[in-house]
Design a protein around this motif. Structure first.
Motif, mmCIF file in Angstrom:
data_model
loop_
_atom_site.group_PDB
_atom_site.id
_atom_site.type_symbol
_atom_site.label_atom_id
_atom_site.label_comp_id
_atom_site.label_asym_id
_atom_site.label_seq_id
_atom_site.Cartn_x
_atom_site.Cartn_y
_atom_site.Cartn_z
ATOM 1 N N ILE A 168 51.731 85.755 46.445
ATOM 2 C CA ILE A 168 52.689 86.095 45.382
ATOM 3 C C ILE A 168 53.945 86.605 46.075
ATOM 4 C CG2 ILE A 168 53.075 87.409 43.274
ATOM 5 C CD1 ILE A 168 49.998 87.927 43.263
ATOM 6 N N VAL A 169 55.036 85.859 45.964
ATOM 7 C CA VAL A 169 56.265 86.235 46.666
ATOM 8 C C VAL A 169 57.133 87.143 45.791
ATOM 9 C CG1 VAL A 169 58.343 85.392 47.831
ATOM 10 C CG2 VAL A 169 56.203 84.091 47.974
ATOM 11 N N ASN A 170 57.440 86.679 44.569
ATOM 12 C CA ASN A 170 58.311 87.448 43.660
ATOM 13 C C ASN A 170 57.692 87.515 42.269
ATOM 14 O OD1 ASN A 170 60.581 87.619 45.597
ATOM 15 N ND2 ASN A 170 60.807 85.429 45.186
ATOM 16 N N VAL A 171 57.993 88.598 41.583
ATOM 17 C CA VAL A 171 57.710 88.677 40.147
ATOM 18 C C VAL A 171 59.046 88.734 39.427
ATOM 19 C CG1 VAL A 171 55.465 89.771 40.406
ATOM 20 C CG2 VAL A 171 57.498 91.195 40.230
ATOM 21 N N ARG A 172 59.125 88.083 38.260
ATOM 22 C CA ARG A 172 60.398 87.960 37.556
ATOM 23 C C ARG A 172 60.224 88.276 36.076
ATOM 24 N NH1 ARG A 172 64.075 85.430 40.835
ATOM 25 N NH2 ARG A 172 63.166 84.375 42.660
ATOM 26 N N VAL A 173 61.236 88.908 35.507
ATOM 27 C CA VAL A 173 61.296 89.184 34.078
ATOM 28 C C VAL A 173 62.624 88.649 33.557
ATOM 29 C CG1 VAL A 173 61.678 91.017 32.385
ATOM 30 C CG2 VAL A 173 59.749 91.162 33.954
ATOM 31 N N ARG A 174 62.556 87.980 32.421
ATOM 32 C CA ARG A 174 63.760 87.447 31.777
ATOM 33 C C ARG A 174 63.739 87.844 30.309
ATOM 34 N NH1 ARG A 174 65.569 81.762 30.060
ATOM 35 N NH2 ARG A 174 67.760 81.633 30.677
ATOM 36 N N LEU A 175 64.787 88.518 29.864
ATOM 37 C CA LEU A 175 64.935 88.898 28.457
ATOM 38 C C LEU A 175 66.018 88.039 27.819
ATOM 39 C CD1 LEU A 175 64.735 92.804 28.374
ATOM 40 C CD2 LEU A 175 63.063 91.163 27.522
ATOM 41 N N ARG A 176 65.721 87.492 26.651
ATOM 42 C CA ARG A 176 66.677 86.636 25.954
ATOM 43 C C ARG A 176 66.975 87.176 24.573
ATOM 44 N NH1 ARG A 176 65.347 81.994 24.204
ATOM 45 N NH2 ARG A 176 63.097 82.030 24.583
ATOM 46 N N LEU A 177 68.263 87.287 24.272
ATOM 47 C CA LEU A 177 68.714 87.562 22.916
ATOM 48 C C LEU A 177 69.138 86.218 22.337
ATOM 49 C CD1 LEU A 177 69.525 89.422 20.588
ATOM 50 C CD2 LEU A 177 71.747 89.721 21.704
ATOM 51 N N GLN A 178 68.349 85.710 21.426
ATOM 52 C CA GLN A 178 68.576 84.362 20.927
ATOM 53 C C GLN A 178 69.871 84.266 20.134
ATOM 54 O OE1 GLN A 178 64.566 83.958 19.056
ATOM 55 N NE2 GLN A 178 64.398 82.117 20.311
ATOM 56 N N ALA A 179 70.609 83.187 20.379
ATOM 57 C CA ALA A 179 71.853 82.950 19.656
ATOM 58 C C ALA A 179 71.564 82.654 18.190
ATOM 59 C CB ALA A 179 72.596 81.781 20.289
ATOM 60 N N GLU A 180 72.582 82.824 17.370
ATOM 61 C CA GLU A 180 72.415 82.515 15.954
ATOM 62 C C GLU A 180 72.066 81.038 15.799
ATOM 63 O OE1 GLU A 180 75.644 83.685 13.511
ATOM 64 O OE2 GLU A 180 75.862 85.661 14.443
ATOM 65 N N SER A 181 71.200 80.755 14.855
ATOM 66 C CA SER A 181 70.791 79.373 14.634
ATOM 67 C C SER A 181 71.976 78.536 14.162
ATOM 68 C CB SER A 181 69.665 79.307 13.599
ATOM 69 O OG SER A 181 70.093 79.850 12.362
ATOM 70 N N PHE A 182 71.974 77.280 14.560
ATOM 71 C CA PHE A 182 73.080 76.383 14.215
ATOM 72 C C PHE A 182 72.491 75.028 13.860
ATOM 73 C CE2 PHE A 182 76.086 73.044 15.416
ATOM 74 C CZ PHE A 182 77.224 73.446 14.720
ATOM 75 N N THR A 183 72.995 74.439 12.800
ATOM 76 C CA THR A 183 72.547 73.120 12.368
ATOM 77 C C THR A 183 73.713 72.151 12.426
ATOM 78 O OG1 THR A 183 70.916 74.108 10.865
ATOM 79 C CG2 THR A 183 71.496 71.787 10.514
ATOM 80 N N PHE A 184 73.531 71.058 13.142
ATOM 81 C CA PHE A 184 74.589 70.062 13.227
ATOM 82 C C PHE A 184 74.751 69.363 11.877
ATOM 83 C CE2 PHE A 184 73.208 70.614 17.595
ATOM 84 C CZ PHE A 184 74.412 70.638 18.284
ATOM 85 N N ALA A 185 75.990 69.135 11.499
ATOM 86 C CA ALA A 185 76.277 68.500 10.216
ATOM 87 C C ALA A 185 75.765 67.065 10.207
ATOM 88 C CB ALA A 185 77.787 68.513 9.953
ATOM 89 N N GLU A 186 75.106 66.691 9.114
ATOM 90 C CA GLU A 186 74.575 65.342 8.970
ATOM 91 C C GLU A 186 75.312 64.609 7.857
ATOM 92 O OE1 GLU A 186 70.378 65.170 8.495
ATOM 93 O OE2 GLU A 186 69.952 66.529 10.173
#
Length: 407
Positions: A306-324
């Motif tokens: 085991i070389v490295n341990v990693r943590v990643r936190l994400r704040l999800q962007a607002e949802s977006f819907t492409f116009a159809e």
């Protein structure tokens, strides 16, 4: 990468190879939702110097619209990595005298001069033709020189795609080539044919997709720690993860709803490189499978480190819907705005020119054709079928038996 994956997800495509060709360089990447989606790498090289910084796994080469074409001392044609600059500037804008990829496309009819940048700029074709003629060396015609420039630069981009796909255990024929940037749609079909990729997707606003990606990107914070522990301690890393989680959490307000991702860098004992896999009870097996995919073998009896341990936190962007828009059968005739002589496989032919802004979902167009818009031009070779999907993307099905290259 983020803009491309969002576009692909919106139309139900989960495996793409991205090709972003701009003025000075081309970026390529691979995205496979079936194998974890967006890939990160913990180390890269910049100007030959190793940099240990977590970043999106994007491979960049010096191949852009402004890449210079020249002959080396042995008489071989080379394109890039040197690029044309603003001083003296482009031939076809009335300045400079050095051949580049964009001018080669212009001379072969792959840019609609009448509508370039929405008709706001007229390119100097005669000056570009004169420069190519004066510097073609032993090549017999300007067309042969310009086609050679495209063949070389497309070969460079093909090698870049092989690097992120074939050399990492992926078959490009199982992916869709998503091409964007100002130059990507011009070269996409020729590159896809060489790699036997069956479909090409040209997204809406291809020249601005990177800006779209920035707007749709999650906010992230990452922390890592080198631990150098034996593989038997994979189940004893909680203290490290909790500490890194607390460090990363300080970047966000208390009320933020965050997504936590944990991963570990593993290697076989004695190796000088490692692979990152999600942290779970199956992390060891995930490493063996990934090692086999990347390098062709796995040794489950060998001790892990085991070389490295990693943590990643994400704040999800607002949802977006492409116009159809509503889809209906059509041939794009309402968007037809002229014809252009275009050079394919050593001969000139007439290609229909369409205004992309006037195409409707459901329209189908057969090549040869040019589809022009403000930020780019899509080249549709003979034998290819283009369909407009419900959000305005151009989905191209290739006839890989037909000639499609610029040679």
């Amino acid at each position: 990468m983020i803009g491309a994956t969002k576009i692909a997800a919106a139309v139900g495509i989960d495996r793409i190879i991205g090709l972003d060709m701009g003025g000075t360089s081309t970026d390529v990447f691979l995205f496979d939702a079936q194998q974890g989606g967006t890939q990160l790498r913990s180390e890269s090289q910049i100007a030959g110097v190793s940099v240990s910084v977590s970043m999106l796994d994007i491979h960049t080469i010096g191949a852009g619209g402004g890449s210079l074409a020249s002959f080396d001392q042995g008489g071989l044609l080379r394109v890039g990595p040197q690029s044309d600059g603003s001083d003296p500037g482009p031939i076809c804008c009335g300045k400079g005298d050095r051949p580049t990829v964009t001018y080669a496309n212009l001379l072969l009819g792959r840019l609609d001069n009448r509508r370039f940048l929405g008709g706001s700029t007229e390119l100097d074709t005669e000056r570009a033709n004169r420069a190519f003629s004066e510097q073609k060396r032993t090549l017999s015609t300007v067309e042969e020189f310009a086609a050679g420039v495209l063949q070389v630069v497309e070969s460079n981009m093909e090698r870049a795609i092989r690097f992120v796909s074939v050399e990492r255990g992926h078959d490009p024929r199982e992916f869709v080539l998503l091409a964007f940037g100002g130059g990507g749609p011009v070269h996409a079909c020729a590159i896809a044919r060489s790699l036997q990729i069956p479909k090409v997707l040209i997204p809406v606003l291809p020249g601005a997709l990177s800006a779209v990606g920035i707007l749709l990107a999650d906010a992230t914070r990452e922390r890592s720690r080198t631990v150098m522990l034996p593989g038997e301690m994979l189940e004893s890393l909680e203290e490290h993860f909790e500490s890194l989680h607390a460090e990363a959490r300080t970047a966000f307000s208390a009320e933020n709803a965050l997504v936590l991702e944990r991963s570990v860098d593993l290697r076989y004992k004695g190796q000088g490189y490692e692979l990152n896999v999600p942290y779970s009870p199956e992390a060891a097996e995930a490493f063996h499978l990934k090692h086999e995919q990347h390098f062709g073998f796995a040794d489950r009896g060998r001790q892990l480190e085991i070389v490295n341990v990693r943590v990643r936190l994400r704040l999800q962007a607002e949802s977006f819907t492409f116009a159809e828009r509503m889809s209906r059968l059509g041939d794009g005739s309402q968007a037809l705005c002229g014809t252009n002589r275009i050079y394919f496989d050593g001969a000139w032919s007439n290609a229909s020119v369409y205004d992309r802004g006037l195409l409707y979902p459901g329209d189908e167009i057969r090549g040869p054709a040019l589809i022009g818009e403000y930020t780019s031009t899509t080249v549709l070779p003979p034998g290819c079928l283009l369909e407009v999907d419900r959000i305005g993307n151009l989905l191209i099905t290739l006839n890989n038996g037909a000639g499609q290259s610029g040679d």
